[in-house]
Design an enzyme around this catalytic site. Structure first.
Site, PDB file in Angstrom:
ATOM      1  N   GLU A  48       0.868  -1.199   0.000  1.00 43.46           N
ATOM      2  CA  GLU A  48       0.000   0.000   0.000  1.00 43.46           C
ATOM      3  C   GLU A  48       0.903   1.247   0.000  1.00 43.46           C
ATOM      4  O   GLU A  48       1.940   1.247   0.657  1.00 43.46           O
ATOM      5  CB  GLU A  48      -0.831  -0.042   1.292  1.00 43.46           C
ATOM      6  CG  GLU A  48      -1.710   1.178   1.556  1.00 43.46           C
ATOM      7  CD  GLU A  48      -2.345   1.116   2.972  1.00 43.46           C
ATOM      8  OE1 GLU A  48      -1.731   0.543   3.892  1.00 43.46           O
ATOM      9  OE2 GLU A  48      -3.451   1.668   3.129  1.00 43.46           O
ATOM     10  N   ASN A 111      -7.000   6.236  -1.652  1.00 47.75           N
ATOM     11  CA  ASN A 111      -5.937   5.280  -1.381  1.00 47.75           C
ATOM     12  C   ASN A 111      -6.153   4.149  -2.392  1.00 47.75           C
ATOM     13  O   ASN A 111      -7.093   3.370  -2.271  1.00 47.75           O
ATOM     14  CB  ASN A 111      -6.056   4.777   0.061  1.00 47.75           C
ATOM     15  CG  ASN A 111      -4.849   3.965   0.490  1.00 47.75           C
ATOM     16  OD1 ASN A 111      -4.102   3.480  -0.337  1.00 47.75           O
ATOM     17  ND2 ASN A 111      -4.676   3.827   1.794  1.00 47.75           N
ATOM     18  N   LYS A 129      -9.400   1.974  -1.980  1.00 54.49           N
ATOM     19  CA  LYS A 129      -9.642   1.398  -0.642  1.00 54.49           C
ATOM     20  C   LYS A 129     -10.999   1.828  -0.085  1.00 54.49           C
ATOM     21  O   LYS A 129     -11.298   3.023  -0.007  1.00 54.49           O
ATOM     22  CB  LYS A 129      -8.518   1.840   0.291  1.00 54.49           C
ATOM     23  CG  LYS A 129      -8.536   1.220   1.672  1.00 54.49           C
ATOM     24  CD  LYS A 129      -7.279   1.682   2.426  1.00 54.49           C
ATOM     25  CE  LYS A 129      -7.139   1.086   3.791  1.00 54.49           C
ATOM     26  NZ  LYS A 129      -5.895   1.532   4.457  1.00 54.49           N
ATOM     27  N   GLU A 149      -6.336   8.648   7.621  1.00 53.41           N
ATOM     28  CA  GLU A 149      -6.811   8.276   6.280  1.00 53.41           C
ATOM     29  C   GLU A 149      -8.164   8.901   5.971  1.00 53.41           C
ATOM     30  O   GLU A 149      -8.454   9.250   4.833  1.00 53.41           O
ATOM     31  CB  GLU A 149      -6.899   6.751   6.147  1.00 53.41           C
ATOM     32  CG  GLU A 149      -5.543   6.105   6.064  1.00 53.41           C
ATOM     33  CD  GLU A 149      -5.631   4.686   5.555  1.00 53.41           C
ATOM     34  OE1 GLU A 149      -6.161   4.470   4.462  1.00 53.41           O
ATOM     35  OE2 GLU A 149      -5.162   3.789   6.270  1.00 53.41           O
ATOM     36  N   CYS A 197      -4.922  -3.074   2.533  1.00 54.01           N
ATOM     37  CA  CYS A 197      -4.679  -3.120   3.976  1.00 54.01           C
ATOM     38  C   CYS A 197      -5.893  -3.434   4.833  1.00 54.01           C
ATOM     39  O   CYS A 197      -6.305  -4.570   4.921  1.00 54.01           O
ATOM     40  CB  CYS A 197      -3.998  -1.831   4.438  1.00 54.01           C
ATOM     41  SG  CYS A 197      -3.284  -2.058   6.069  1.00 54.01           S
ATOM     42  N   ASN A 222       0.133  -1.465   5.279  1.00 56.66           N
ATOM     43  CA  ASN A 222       1.002  -0.757   6.237  1.00 56.66           C
ATOM     44  C   ASN A 222       0.357  -0.977   7.586  1.00 56.66           C
ATOM     45  O   ASN A 222      -0.673  -0.365   7.884  1.00 56.66           O
ATOM     46  CB  ASN A 222       0.968   0.757   6.016  1.00 56.66           C
ATOM     47  CG  ASN A 222       1.824   1.246   4.886  1.00 56.66           C
ATOM     48  OD1 ASN A 222       2.973   1.599   5.063  1.00 56.66           O
ATOM     49  ND2 ASN A 222       1.236   1.293   3.688  1.00 56.66           N
TER      50      ASN A 222
END
Ligand code: CDV
Length: 353
Positions: A48, A111, A129, A149, A197, A222
């Protein structure tokens, strides 16, 4: 029938510091791709947000500084800093999953990861994501490790779309080779799916792909092992216990969900200690459709983890225990899409007859 064999790899990347030069990070990726080529690997999964440090841990006051961590534009493959990676993928005919922070042409942030076909020389599929962890605002405690995020990205808007990768395996069945009414499980070009992730912790994400017959899920991640403000403080833990638990949960979700959807999975970590202090687990791994880890990273550094996989092994689970067609009971699952949070049964009366 052609045995559908593939040589695949997770390309784990060790520490990437906040001020790392993107071109140098891309050179580390190029080195792993060259190693993959020398070993005959056909498909490589990178982590990622691979091109930079995991920047959502920082609060940026200066928008120009934040922008350095994003790749600009809807198609990044010709962006100067990252182009060498895509050039090598194309000349080596190796397919790649690559994660990065995406700034779209109209200024939105996601992301994102792409599947780049080295065979075809173009992006075959893009995923954004969906499960964004963390907070929008930083924690009050200045010592806390943040995960902003929700501040920097919108939830992905492309769904969980499985796709077939052409030319990875020669001689497989194509459209028209099999009558439309025939059951075609386990034939044709490989069926792939992508997550990023935190998505891997959500069974709904896996099942969305499982329902499209996915044979291989790719995940870049991550994962810090000591972000207490994020994970909660439910019980005191030593650093060793916290680290072991973060690894355990990663392995648990990759193995269990691969088994329950009868598919392979490849997970690739951004690992190590960014800036010498922000910890990230390694544990990049390849898992079989029976839920066994068949290859795993041994270090927290840049490392290529490879395995030979036979996609036909997905059939056993797909045709028996997890034959969804025969055994799923959708009439009993309505809460899964009609309700988001938890609604508990009412408290009991003081005396229950
Ligand atoms: N990058 C991530 O999504 N990380 C989350 C952590 C923050 C919980 C993960 O699920 O690994």
């Amino acid at each position: 029938m052609t045995p559908r064999m593939l040589k695949v790899a997770a390309a784990q990347i060790g520490a990437v510091n906040r001020d790392a030069d993107k071109k140098e990070t891309v050179q580390r990726m190029v080195k792993l791709l060259e190693e993959a080529r020398s070993k005959g690997v056909q498909l490589v999964v990178f982590p990622e947000t691979t091109f930079t440090t995991f920047f959502p841990r920082f609060l940026f006051e200066d928008p120009a500084e934040l922008e350095k961590y994003f790749e600009q534009g809807d198609d990044i493959t010709t962006n100067q800093d990252v182009k060498p990676l895509f050039d090598l993928s194309r000349s080596s005919k190796i397919d790649m999953y690559v994660g990065y922070a995406e700034r779209t042409d109209d200024g939105r942030g996601f992301n994102t990861c792409i599947y780049y076909s080295g065979q075809k020389g173009r992006i075959l599929s893009k995923y954004r994501k969906i499960h964004l962890p963390g907070t929008k605002e930083p924690f009050a405690d200045p010592e806390a490790i943040n995960q902003l995020e929700k501040r920097y990205f919108e939830p992905g808007n492309l769904g969980f779309k499985a796709f077939r990768a052409p030319d990875l395996i020669p001689g497989v069945a194509k459209k028209g080779d099999i009558p439309a009414e025939a059951k075609t499980i386990g034939q044709g070009d490989p069926i792939l799916g992508m997550m990023i992730c935190n998505d891997r912790r959500w069974p709904e994400a896996w099942r969305m792909y499982g329902l499209q017959g996915v044979e291989l899920i790719m995940v870049g991640y991550n994962t810090p092992w000591n972000a207490k403000h994020l994970f909660g403080f439910r019980k005191p833990m030593t650093d060793e216990q916290a680290e072991a638990e973060a690894y355990y949960h990663h392995k648990l979700v990759m193995e269990a969900n691969s088994y329950m959807n009868a598919c392979y999975s490849i997970s690739a970590a951004r690992a190590g200690y960014d800036d010498g202090k922000f910890d990230l687990i390694s544990g990049s791994a390849i898992v079989s459709p029976n839920g066994y880890t068949i290859a795993q990273a041994k270090t927290i550094e840049d490392e290529l983890v490879t395995a030979d996989i036979g996609l036909d092994d997905c059939r056993q689970g797909k045709e028996t225990t997890f034959d969804f067609d025969r055994h799923r009971r959708t009439e009993a699952y309505s809460l899964i899409t009609s309700q988001t949070g938890v609604v508990e049964p009412e408290l009991l009366a003081a005396e229950v007859p």
